[in-house]
Design a protein around this motif. Structure first.
Motif, mmCIF file in Angstrom:
data_model
loop_
_atom_site.group_PDB
_atom_site.id
_atom_site.type_symbol
_atom_site.label_atom_id
_atom_site.label_comp_id
_atom_site.label_asym_id
_atom_site.label_seq_id
_atom_site.Cartn_x
_atom_site.Cartn_y
_atom_site.Cartn_z
ATOM 1 N N LEU A 103 0.829 -1.201 0.000
ATOM 2 C CA LEU A 103 0.000 0.000 0.000
ATOM 3 C C LEU A 103 0.870 1.260 0.000
ATOM 4 O O LEU A 103 0.624 2.194 -0.768
ATOM 5 N N LEU A 104 1.903 1.282 0.823
ATOM 6 C CA LEU A 104 2.803 2.436 0.859
ATOM 7 C C LEU A 104 3.522 2.618 -0.477
ATOM 8 O O LEU A 104 3.702 3.745 -0.944
ATOM 9 N N ARG A 105 3.919 1.521 -1.099
ATOM 10 C CA ARG A 105 4.553 1.600 -2.424
ATOM 11 C C ARG A 105 3.596 2.246 -3.419
ATOM 12 O O ARG A 105 3.985 3.094 -4.216
ATOM 13 N N GLU A 106 2.323 1.872 -3.343
ATOM 14 C CA GLU A 106 1.295 2.458 -4.215
ATOM 15 C C GLU A 106 1.189 3.967 -3.988
ATOM 16 O O GLU A 106 0.930 4.726 -4.917
ATOM 17 N N PHE A 107 1.415 4.414 -2.761
ATOM 18 C CA PHE A 107 1.355 5.838 -2.422
ATOM 19 C C PHE A 107 2.663 6.562 -2.712
ATOM 20 O O PHE A 107 2.792 7.752 -2.444
ATOM 21 N N GLY A 108 3.684 5.831 -3.217
ATOM 22 C CA GLY A 108 4.973 6.442 -3.525
ATOM 23 C C GLY A 108 5.838 6.686 -2.294
ATOM 24 O O GLY A 108 6.710 7.549 -2.306
ATOM 25 N N ILE A 109 5.591 5.921 -1.236
ATOM 26 C CA ILE A 109 6.344 6.072 0.011
ATOM 27 C C ILE A 109 7.329 4.910 0.145
ATOM 28 O O ILE A 109 6.935 3.748 0.070
ATOM 29 N N SER A 110 8.604 5.245 0.328
ATOM 30 C CA SER A 110 9.653 4.232 0.458
ATOM 31 C C SER A 110 9.876 3.882 1.928
ATOM 32 O O SER A 110 9.939 4.773 2.768
ATOM 33 N N VAL A 111 9.989 2.594 2.182
ATOM 34 C CA VAL A 111 10.262 2.121 3.544
ATOM 35 C C VAL A 111 11.414 1.118 3.502
ATOM 36 O O VAL A 111 11.692 0.529 2.468
ATOM 37 N N SER A 112 12.038 0.934 4.646
ATOM 38 C CA SER A 112 13.123 -0.034 4.777
ATOM 39 C C SER A 112 12.597 -1.438 4.460
ATOM 40 O O SER A 112 11.456 -1.762 4.795
ATOM 41 N N PRO A 113 13.429 -2.269 3.853
ATOM 42 C CA PRO A 113 12.994 -3.645 3.566
ATOM 43 C C PRO A 113 12.975 -4.538 4.811
ATOM 44 O O PRO A 113 12.523 -5.673 4.749
ATOM 45 N N LYS A 114 13.459 -4.022 5.943
ATOM 46 C CA LYS A 114 13.530 -4.864 7.145
ATOM 47 C C LYS A 114 12.815 -4.218 8.329
ATOM 48 O O LYS A 114 12.580 -3.013 8.349
ATOM 49 N N GLU A 115 12.493 -5.063 9.291
ATOM 50 C CA GLU A 115 11.960 -4.599 10.560
ATOM 51 C C GLU A 115 13.156 -4.504 11.517
ATOM 52 O O GLU A 115 13.940 -5.433 11.597
#
Length: 136
Positions: A54-66
């Motif tokens: 969902l965040l990718r769809e919004f153009g928001i980048s997040v870390s691949p890890k927790e």
């Protein structure tokens, strides 16, 4: 950044994503549903894939890890956090919240409808298990 209140009892992942994207819960829910993501799906709060999608769809980048939570001071300026983490029948579950540091002020945006304030600063009460850094 402003909190977004979840309109469904299990909609914390959608609400946290909406807060990061600066949109309403209804708008985020429409986009989530179009991607096959529904609040009633327990994977939304027992896995990270749906929120990441969902965040990718919004153009928001997040870390691949927790990243395991160590301290409030060590958090990045924006992060998705897993709180109220627990195991149920061998499966992990949690409540999604957003941590944000703006203008030197740290706060947690909690989408839970029943709270008196959805902007939380009662850090001693919040017990994060891990977080995902939000890049942009």
């Amino acid at each position: 950044m402003e909190p977004v209140i979840q309109e469904e009892i299990s909609g914390c992942g959608i609400a946290a994503s909406a807060a990061l994207a600066g949109m309403s819960y209804a708008e985020a829910k429409r986009k989530a549903n179009a991607l096959g993501i529904y609040a009633a799906d327990t994977a939304l709060w027992s896995e990270t894939a749906h929120v990441r999608k969902l965040l990718r769809e919004f153009g928001i980048s997040v870390s691949p890890k927790e990243t395991p939570f160590e301290s409030w001071e060590r958090l990045p300026d924006r992060a998705l956090m897993a709180i109220k983490w627990r195991m149920e029948q061998g499966k992990p579950f949690w409540h999604w919240v957003v941590f944000v540091r703006e203008g030197g002020e740290a706060k947690v945006l909690d989408s839970k409808k029943a709270l008196k304030s959805n902007v939380r600063r009662d850090f001693w009460r919040i017990k994060p298990k891990w977080y995902i850094e939000v890049s942009n």
